[in-house]
Design a protein around this motif. Sequence first.
Motif, PDB file in Angstrom:
ATOM      1  N   ASN A  92       0.801  -1.220   0.000  1.00  0.00           N
ATOM      2  CA  ASN A  92       0.000   0.000   0.000  1.00  0.00           C
ATOM      3  C   ASN A  92       0.839   1.277   0.000  1.00  0.00           C
ATOM      4  O   ASN A  92       0.364   2.327  -0.452  1.00  0.00           O
ATOM      5  CB  ASN A  92      -0.921  -0.013   1.233  1.00  0.00           C
ATOM      6  N   GLY A  94       2.941   4.464  -0.708  1.00  0.00           N
ATOM      7  CA  GLY A  94       3.106   5.204  -1.953  1.00  0.00           C
ATOM      8  C   GLY A  94       3.358   6.678  -1.700  1.00  0.00           C
ATOM      9  O   GLY A  94       3.002   7.212  -0.643  1.00  0.00           O
ATOM     10  N   VAL A  96       3.797  10.682  -3.972  1.00  0.00           N
ATOM     11  CA  VAL A  96       3.502  11.379  -5.222  1.00  0.00           C
ATOM     12  C   VAL A  96       4.265  12.694  -5.284  1.00  0.00           C
ATOM     13  O   VAL A  96       4.519  13.323  -4.251  1.00  0.00           O
ATOM     14  CB  VAL A  96       1.980  11.641  -5.369  1.00  0.00           C
ATOM     15  N   ASN A 117       7.227   3.538  -4.982  1.00  0.00           N
ATOM     16  CA  ASN A 117       6.027   3.064  -5.675  1.00  0.00           C
ATOM     17  C   ASN A 117       6.253   1.820  -6.513  1.00  0.00           C
ATOM     18  O   ASN A 117       5.331   1.023  -6.697  1.00  0.00           O
ATOM     19  CB  ASN A 117       5.475   4.166  -6.586  1.00  0.00           C
ATOM     20  N   ILE A 145      -1.526  -1.901  -4.592  1.00  0.00           N
ATOM     21  CA  ILE A 145      -2.247  -0.664  -4.868  1.00  0.00           C
ATOM     22  C   ILE A 145      -1.487   0.108  -5.948  1.00  0.00           C
ATOM     23  O   ILE A 145      -0.430   0.691  -5.688  1.00  0.00           O
ATOM     24  CB  ILE A 145      -2.413   0.196  -3.607  1.00  0.00           C
ATOM     25  N   SER A 147      -2.655   2.598  -9.514  1.00  0.00           N
ATOM     26  CA  SER A 147      -3.360   3.873  -9.641  1.00  0.00           C
ATOM     27  C   SER A 147      -3.960   3.994 -11.036  1.00  0.00           C
ATOM     28  O   SER A 147      -3.452   3.401 -12.006  1.00  0.00           O
ATOM     29  CB  SER A 147      -2.397   5.040  -9.404  1.00  0.00           C
ATOM     30  N   TYR A 160       5.175  10.042 -11.337  1.00  0.00           N
ATOM     31  CA  TYR A 160       4.206   9.228 -10.600  1.00  0.00           C
ATOM     32  C   TYR A 160       3.514   8.247 -11.540  1.00  0.00           C
ATOM     33  O   TYR A 160       3.371   7.057 -11.219  1.00  0.00           O
ATOM     34  CB  TYR A 160       3.171  10.131  -9.931  1.00  0.00           C
ATOM     35  N   LYS A 164       3.505   4.050 -11.500  1.00  0.00           N
ATOM     36  CA  LYS A 164       2.293   3.244 -11.403  1.00  0.00           C
ATOM     37  C   LYS A 164       2.042   2.404 -12.649  1.00  0.00           C
ATOM     38  O   LYS A 164       1.463   1.313 -12.559  1.00  0.00           O
ATOM     39  CB  LYS A 164       1.092   4.151 -11.103  1.00  0.00           C
ATOM     40  N   CYS A 192      -6.505  -0.101  -9.132  1.00  0.00           N
ATOM     41  CA  CYS A 192      -6.178   1.161  -9.793  1.00  0.00           C
ATOM     42  C   CYS A 192      -7.259   2.187  -9.462  1.00  0.00           C
ATOM     43  O   CYS A 192      -8.245   2.327 -10.193  1.00  0.00           O
ATOM     44  CB  CYS A 192      -6.088   0.968 -11.304  1.00  0.00           C
ATOM     45  N   SER A 194      -8.758   6.102  -8.806  1.00  0.00           N
ATOM     46  CA  SER A 194      -8.546   7.505  -9.159  1.00  0.00           C
ATOM     47  C   SER A 194      -8.193   8.262  -7.887  1.00  0.00           C
ATOM     48  O   SER A 194      -7.808   7.663  -6.883  1.00  0.00           O
ATOM     49  CB  SER A 194      -9.807   8.060  -9.829  1.00  0.00           C
ATOM     50  N   TYR A 195      -8.334   9.576  -7.895  1.00  0.00           N
ATOM     51  CA  TYR A 195      -7.935  10.390  -6.739  1.00  0.00           C
ATOM     52  C   TYR A 195      -8.715  10.006  -5.481  1.00  0.00           C
ATOM     53  O   TYR A 195      -9.933   9.802  -5.522  1.00  0.00           O
ATOM     54  CB  TYR A 195      -8.148  11.865  -7.037  1.00  0.00           C
TER      55      TYR A 195
END
Length: 279
Positions: A92, A94, A96, A117, A145, A147, A160, A164, A192, A194-195
Amino acid sequence: MGFSAAGTTVLITGAAMGMGRLFARLAAADRAGAVVLWDIDADALERTAEELRDTGCAVRAQVVDVADLESVRKAAAEVRNEFGRPDVLVNNAGVVRGKYFWDHDHESDTKFVMDVNTLAPMYITNEFLPAMIEDGGRDCRILNIASAAGTVATPRMAVYAASKWATLGWSDSLRLELVQAGHGHVKVTTVCPSYISTGMFDGVKNPLFAPILSPEDVTARSWRAMTRGTPLLMLPRSLYLSRVAKAVLPVRAWDRLADRLGVYHSMDAYTGRVKATAS
């Protein structure tokens, strides 16, 4: 009969806060026998550990820099000595960086993001996967996880997105390798999203048809997908349509559509956390 986390050993990276903490709660709620928590933030990690100890499951909190291979190896050895190998591994952790590619610093941005990542899940999985494979009588799960950024290019997310895309390719290839080699008792699920409103993406503007997701919903759905052995989970479901559209449309046509939907401007006002950590 479906997979159950009851009585199993669950290892979660980035477990001190956010989704990692929520995954830990889900493991405890499913009556895991032991929950191993990895994070670089010692204080936050201990708070999560204390919360879990009240649930009755065994808890092992380890301060681990997942970007450092030696730190991973040392922590993994301690886990094997105490619990053997985990039955459930949740990759998990990560980080950015939201800026144009040419504004990235090689060490603090590019290398750091790729290490946490992309390389960290590979390092960690490889520490435990051989034992998972050898123990053919017990089902195991690996939850990675990734993205939505690993499926759609987005300005101000070049590094980023690269991290991913690599994670998605590695994770799904690993899934296929295990099937091909006859190790079907080890199932890999790639998520994957989203925000997500964890603070990691503060300031982003969600694209049309892709609302900001709650970490509670993402972790709950990811956990269910993991127990079912679902190969791929994309959140929200509109991402499946965008994946098809991107595949069938000419590049410039897709660019125009993605721009109008807000995908290419979603990071314009990104601020993120004041201090980014590998959590």
